[in-house]
Design an enzyme around this catalytic site. Structure first.
Site, PDB file in Angstrom:
ATOM      1  N   GLU A 160      51.554  43.615  42.692  1.00  0.00           N
ATOM      2  CA  GLU A 160      50.887  44.055  41.468  1.00  0.00           C
ATOM      3  C   GLU A 160      49.540  44.716  41.731  1.00  0.00           C
ATOM      4  OE1 GLU A 160      51.944  42.948  37.944  1.00  0.00           O
ATOM      5  OE2 GLU A 160      53.933  42.739  38.825  1.00  0.00           O
ATOM      6  N   HIS A 228      47.662  37.480  36.558  1.00  0.00           N
ATOM      7  CA  HIS A 228      47.101  38.102  37.754  1.00  0.00           C
ATOM      8  C   HIS A 228      45.869  37.309  38.178  1.00  0.00           C
ATOM      9  CE1 HIS A 228      48.921  42.117  36.268  1.00  0.00           C
ATOM     10  NE2 HIS A 228      49.669  41.651  37.242  1.00  0.00           N
ATOM     11  N   CYS A 345      40.946  45.241  34.280  1.00  0.00           N
ATOM     12  CA  CYS A 345      42.324  45.756  34.338  1.00  0.00           C
ATOM     13  C   CYS A 345      42.353  47.276  34.288  1.00  0.00           C
ATOM     14  CB  CYS A 345      43.144  45.211  33.162  1.00  0.00           C
ATOM     15  SG  CYS A 345      43.688  43.508  33.362  1.00  0.00           S
TER      16      CYS A 345
END
Length: 414
Positions: A160, A228, A345
């Site tokens: 990711e 995450h 993000c």
């Protein structure tokens, strides 16, 4: 060498389809009306605020939506695909540039080049088809020999990107310690980052194994909604800012960091003062932790941090002390937050000489002003769930993106 934050421009298809199990905000807001124009303008305002702080800023572009190529590979198209598959093809999730790639600065790599590995994002269907368009952008932006851009880690090893990667170093151009964070258990939620993906990237980037850590995220954090690592920890310079429950074995992690970097500062937020629930609700750790040009570190936080009493009380106490983080900067990215993505993000950190980067991907106030005007003209004001079925919307999305690419002279990305 300086750090440049490459922010993803929020795409015109920004919507709340609830496609991401384990992302509590995305699930809670599924089916709501979204406001793509407002979302994109919030992102532009955040970039401009960073420039005002003296930080360097870059851009990554929205992807083609619907993703007709992906749908065709599945033997269907936007008109006839099941609703969930159509929604996955319309996702604006590339806006979260922290998931674009993992980046190792030249100072850490054995060949003296900056390495980027595009993330495969294979765990979630709506994100699994991002990497080809992301890779095309990275290979344009970082075509200079100073960079090596790698294809994704192959399945089944989920990766990711920078959302599960941290770096600590005394200066941007000195060798650092790189930290790859993987999941083991998720308390019923999918684990997105595989340990072997981090090891593969470290090998491809020619990192020194002695200065490379592979650590496990705590199952409690994933189960609470920290899908995450960057939802519970962030690093910059010689500062690690983390929740007490971020890692499976925090004492071991901290001891190894202190051995490798004797001057490291670990700012741990106690669970007794800020619960995991409050940390994740406010995205306290999904802040940009940055070193300012004039010295000192700042946290660029979502406005929700001030609206969560326990979080704001702790932050005020922290900046009143003698620690390295002395400044709090609030930004409004509510449209992104409602889909589960805070300030960190939205950006990918790259340490490089700006002269080696394709200037079309670098931003200043004037360029961002032009982008904002284009967004106001072309981005939909609102998208309702039923609008995703409307072919007229699909045409408008293509026209909006094409207008942006033309303005930025990046039409080869069409």
């Amino acid at each position: 060498m300086i750090e440049i934050n490459f922010d993803g421009i929020v795409g015109p298809s920004h919507n709340y389809a609830g496609l991401s199990p384990g992302n509590l905000a995305a699930s809670a807001n599924a089916g709501r009306a979204s406001f793509p124009r407002a979302a994109a303008l919030e992102g532009i305002a955040k970039m401009r605020a960073n420039i005002a702080l003296g930080l360097r800023q870059g851009l990554l572009l929205p992807h083609a939506r619907p993703d007709h190529v992906w749908l065709a590979s599945l033997g269907t198209d936007a008109a006839s695909a099941p609703a969930w598959l159509r929604a996955a093809a319309l996702s604006a999730s590339p806006m979260w540039a922290a998931n674009a790639a993992t980046v190792s600065p030249a100072a850490d790599a054995g060949d003296g080049r900056c390495h980027l590995t595009v993330a495969n994002l294979m765990t979630m269907p709506h994100r699994s088809h991002e990497w080809p368009q992301t890779l095309a952008q990275l290979r344009l932006a970082f075509a200079h020999p100073a960079f090596q851009v790698h294809a994704p880690v192959p399945p089944p090893f989920g990766d990711e990107g920078a959302a599960n990667h941290m770096r600590l170093a005394a200066t941007t151009d000195s060798a650092g310690v790189e930290i790859f964070v993987h999941g083991v258990g998720g308390g019923g939620f999918p684990v997105r980052q595989h340990a072997e993906a981090g090891r593969a990237i470290a090998r491809a980037h020619q990192l020194d194994p002695v200065r490379t850590l592979h650590i496990a995220q705590s199952e409690a954090a994933i189960a609470a909604g920290a899908f995450h690592n960057d939802v519970v920890a962030v690093a910059d310079g010689l500062t690690l800012f983390a929740h007490e429950q971020a890692f499976a074995q925090p004492a071991d992690v901290y001891a190894e960091l202190r051995r490798l970097l004797p001057d490291v500062t670990i700012v741990e937020v106690p669970a007794a003062e800020v619960s995991l629930d409050d940390a994740i609700r406010s995205y306290l750790f999904n802040a940009q932790l940055v070193t300012l040009p004039q010295g000192g570190q700042a946290l660029i936080l979502p406005a929700e941090a001030r609206e969560t009493p326990a979080v704001w009380t702790w932050l005020e106490k922290m900046v009143a002390g003698n620690g390295p983080i002395r400044r709090l900067e609030l930004v409004d990215v509510r449209q992104s937050m409602a889909n589960g993505g805070g300030p960190a993000c939205l950006r990918l950190r790259v340490v490089a000489d700006p002269a080696t980067i394709d200037p079309r991907f670098l931003a200043d106030d004037a360029k961002l002003e032009r982008v904002a005007h284009l967004i106001e003209e072309h981005w939909p004001e609102q998208i309702l769930p039923e609008d995703l079925e409307n072919p007229a919307l699909w045409v408008r999305l293509g026209e909006a993106r094409a207008a942006l690419l033309k303005m930025l002279r990046l039409t080869e990305l069409v």
